[in-house]
Structures are given as structure tokens and as C-alpha cells.
Design a protein around this motif. Structure first.
Motif, PDB file in Angstrom:
ATOM      1  N   MET A 286     -98.755  54.625   9.151  1.00 26.90           N
ATOM      2  CA  MET A 286     -99.133  53.309   8.625  1.00 26.90           C
ATOM      3  C   MET A 286    -100.613  53.294   8.234  1.00 26.90           C
ATOM      4  SD  MET A 286     -96.366  51.716   8.369  1.00 26.90           S
ATOM      5  CE  MET A 286     -96.832  50.049   7.911  1.00 26.90           C
ATOM      6  N   SER A 287    -101.444  53.961   9.062  1.00 26.47           N
ATOM      7  CA  SER A 287    -102.870  53.958   8.717  1.00 26.47           C
ATOM      8  C   SER A 287    -103.130  54.833   7.482  1.00 26.47           C
ATOM      9  CB  SER A 287    -103.727  54.410   9.909  1.00 26.47           C
ATOM     10  OG  SER A 287    -103.495  55.772  10.144  1.00 26.47           O
ATOM     11  N   ALA A 288    -102.202  55.745   7.176  1.00 29.02           N
ATOM     12  CA  ALA A 288    -102.361  56.596   5.986  1.00 29.02           C
ATOM     13  C   ALA A 288    -101.725  55.954   4.755  1.00 29.02           C
ATOM     14  CB  ALA A 288    -101.745  57.967   6.246  1.00 29.02           C
ATOM     15  N   GLY A 289    -101.199  54.737   4.897  1.00 25.35           N
ATOM     16  CA  GLY A 289    -100.712  54.007   3.715  1.00 25.35           C
ATOM     17  C   GLY A 289     -99.215  54.034   3.485  1.00 25.35           C
TER      18      GLY A 289
ATOM     19  N   ASN B  67    -102.615  63.837   5.964  1.00 25.79           N
ATOM     20  CA  ASN B  67    -102.049  62.494   5.794  1.00 25.79           C
ATOM     21  C   ASN B  67    -101.803  62.164   4.322  1.00 25.79           C
ATOM     22  OD1 ASN B  67    -104.573  61.955   4.849  1.00 25.79           O
ATOM     23  ND2 ASN B  67    -105.091  60.412   6.392  1.00 25.79           N
TER      24      ASN B  67
ATOM     25  N   ARG C   6     -98.029  55.165  13.936  1.00 27.32           N
ATOM     26  CA  ARG C   6     -99.334  54.521  13.741  1.00 27.32           C
ATOM     27  C   ARG C   6    -100.149  55.289  12.692  1.00 27.32           C
ATOM     28  NH1 ARG C   6    -101.744  55.305  18.532  1.00 27.32           N
ATOM     29  NH2 ARG C   6     -99.961  55.787  19.822  1.00 27.32           N
ATOM     30  N   TRP C   7    -100.070  56.612  12.787  1.00 24.97           N
ATOM     31  CA  TRP C   7    -100.795  57.479  11.848  1.00 24.97           C
ATOM     32  C   TRP C   7    -100.266  57.256  10.426  1.00 24.97           C
ATOM     33  CZ3 TRP C   7     -98.762  62.412   9.850  1.00 24.97           C
ATOM     34  CH2 TRP C   7     -99.737  63.189   9.202  1.00 24.97           C
TER      35      TRP C   7
END
Ligand code: NAP
Length: 281
Positions: A237-240, A211, A234-235
Motif C-alpha cells: 500500500m505504501s508503494a502505491g 517496490n 503495508r509495504w
């Protein structure tokens, strides 16, 4: 009987073929386009057995269809089946639009690239000039978008795929222009645009990469689309990542180009994207 009662409207027949095909929004999109022009369209989604793809296409051709959209996993087979292909399909080595000529020829084209670029540049108002880009995947969709991306003045493109040899084969088609290939585990650095052109989202999965590929200005673009943000979105966005989008806009834009090939009419895509978004979200 008066002739007026015998009038039969001409029906244009087209279809999308794939395996599986249940997820396809193409019938809905082409129906919406056809309504914009008062065209009577019969557009079906057909699941073809992969071992009988060629036979299935010839059967549909004999049935009088105007043409076919071709989706996963048949785009490279459709290239081989075509009697003639457009320049963009030849560059891609993949075909997503088949047209049946009156003389029995099968003409292959690829509208994925123009669909992707129109969505990115026009609908999302993003320029990729100077951008560092990671393209994940080397199947039919990646083949379709590679050359249009390289036609912009990008910074560099890293091409990665689960099966590295397929990425290397695809990079050869790019003829050395600003393209590097590497295995998933060897990706280094972060990118302005990270494109998921793998089939992982179809099963809710992710490509097995770090990520660290995202930075705070990264755009994550998943070619897949769904009624919910995909696992990749989703991944990211959660990784910035700064934003994450799915491939619905591309889907509608590539369909509009196929519609143009078959009917020589350019539909309004914006209203159809809005209609699908309100229907799927
Ligand atoms: P494809 O030709 O079958 O290629 C599949 C790609 O996914 C290959 O690169 C394959 O890698 C990779 N892959 C499959 N399973 C994987 C896994 N578990 N981990 C990592 N990589 C995996 O399919 P395609 O036609 O290119 O379609 C790819 C995606 O793009 C699909 O989600 C499709 O719905 C989407 N798409 C969207 C549009 C649009 O208009 N929005 C248009 C075309 C395609 P290997 O080479 O290692 O097998």
C-alpha cells in the motif's frame, strides 16, 4: 439401562500438522464448518518434529483419524508419503490434505489452489484474465496455486524465489506456459497481481524485492494472514498498490475443500470468514 442412554455420538477425528503450528486457525475453521452440519468433530493442531514427520503421520493414522491437513513445512514431504495423489496434487508436487482409507492407504490432495482461486474470483470478485502476475515463492503454497492460475487465460506470470533453482524447478512443472523465472534482483516492470507466497510474513519480514513491482491498479495478495495487515500488505500500500489482502479467505476456502473431501459436505464459507475477521481484527 435403556439403550437411549448408551447412545454415543460418532466423533470424526482430524488434525492439522505443521511446525510451528501455534498460529493455525484450522481447528477453529473446521469446528465452525462441523457445527453447520451437526457433525461432532475432534480437530487438533499438532506440532510434528520435522525429522519424524513420516513416523508422526503413521502414528496418527493408526490412531483412527479420518485425515490430516498439512501445513508449513511438510507439504512436499506429504506428497512423497502419499500412496496415491489427486491430479491437482501431482501437478503441484505438494499435498495439503491427507485422507486415510479403510484399507490403510494414504491419499494426498491439494486444496490450496482451489482455495486461492475461490477467494480471488468469488470472494474478491477479481478476474485474472489477461493479467500480468508476479508470484514470489516456490514452496508448497506456490506449488499449489501455480496451475490453477495458469488455467485462466492470464497475460504472463513471472515466478521468483530467494533460491532461484527452486523457482526454475517449479517452472518446469508448468511446462513452458507463459511462465518466466528470475532472481529477486532481476525483476523488471510492474504487475496487476503480486502474490507473496513466501514465509516472510510469519516473522514480520518482506521478500527482498523492489517496490517498483506495484502500479496504481495492482492488487497485492499475501497468502499469510494475521490479526493486523501483514508487513507485505503495508509495504504494498505504501508503494502505491490499489489494494492489499491477506490469505484468510483462501485459508477458509481451502479448508472447505478439505472438509468436502472428508465429510462430503460443502460448508458456507462466507459466514466463517466474517466470524474470523471480526475475531481477529
Ligand atoms: P514453504 O513450503 O516452507 O516455502 C517457504 C517459501 O518462503 C519458499 O519459497 C522460501 O524460499 C520462502 N522464504 C522463506 N524465508 C524467506 C525470506 N527470508 N526471504 C524470501 N523468501 C523466503 O512454505 P509454504 O507452505 O509455501 O507457505 C508459504 C506462506 O504461505 C506462509 O506464510 C503460509 O502461512 C502461507 N500459506 C497460506 C495458505 C492460506 O490458505 N492462506 C495456505 C498455504 C500457505 P526458499 O526456497 O529460498 O527457501
Amino acid at each position: 439401562m435403556n439403550d437411549i442412554f448408551n447412545f454415543e455420538k460418532t466423533v470424526s477425528r482430524c488434525a492439522v500438522v505443521g511446525h510451528p503450528i501455534g498460529h493455525s486457525q484450522s481447528p477453529r475453521i473446521h469446528d465452525a464448518f462441523a457445527r453447520q452440519f451437526g457433525i461432532t468433530l475432534d480437530y487438533e493442531a499438532i506440532d510434528l518434529d520435522p525429522i519424524a514427520f513420516e513416523q508422526g503421520v503413521h502414528h496418527l493414522q493408526a490412531g483412527g483419524l479420518l485425515g490430516l491437513n498439512v501445513t508449513i513445512p511438510f507439504k512436499e514431504a506429504a506428497r512423497r508419503l502419499s500412496d496415491e495423489v489427486s491430479e491437482r496434487a501431482a501437478l503441484a508436487g505438494a499435498v495439503n490434505t491427507l485422507s486415510f482409507s479403510q484399507h490403510g492407504q494414504i491419499l494426498g490432495d491439494n486444496t490450496d489452489g482451489i482455495g486461492f482461486m475461490k477467494d480471488l474470483e468469488r470472494n474478491l470478485d477479481s478476474s485474472i484474465a489477461g493479467a500480468e502476475i508476479l508470484l514470489i515463492g516456490a514452496g508448497g503454497a506456490a506449488r499449489g496455486i501455480l496451475h490453477p492460475i495458469l488455467s485462466r487465460n492470464i497475460g504472463r506470470l513471472v515466478l521468483t524465489n530467494r533460491t532461484l533453482s527452486r523457482a526454475e524447478d517449479l517452472a518446469i512443472l508448468a511446462k513452458g506456459a507463459k511462465v518466466q523465472t528470475c532472481a529477486f534482483e532481476d525483476i523488471s516492470g510492474s504487475f496487476d497481481l503480486v502474490i507473496n507466497a513466501t514465509a516472510t510474513s510469519l516473522t514480520g519480514g518482506l521478500p527482498d524485492i523492489s517496490n517498483q513491482v506495484f502500479h496504481p491498479r495492482s492488487i497485492a495478495y499475501d497468502l499469510a494472514y494475521s490479526d493486523q495487515p501483514t508487513a507485505f500488505m503495508r509495504w504494498a500500500m505504501s508503494a502505491g498498490a490499489a489494494s492489499a489482502v491477506d490469505g484468510l479467505g483462501m485459508l477458509v476456502e481451502q479448508a472447505a475443500e478439505s472438509f468436502w473431501i472428508w465429510h462430503q459436505k460443502r460448508p458456507d464459507t462466507g459466514v466463517v470468514i466474517d466470524e474470523l475477521r471480526s475475531g481477529v481484527r
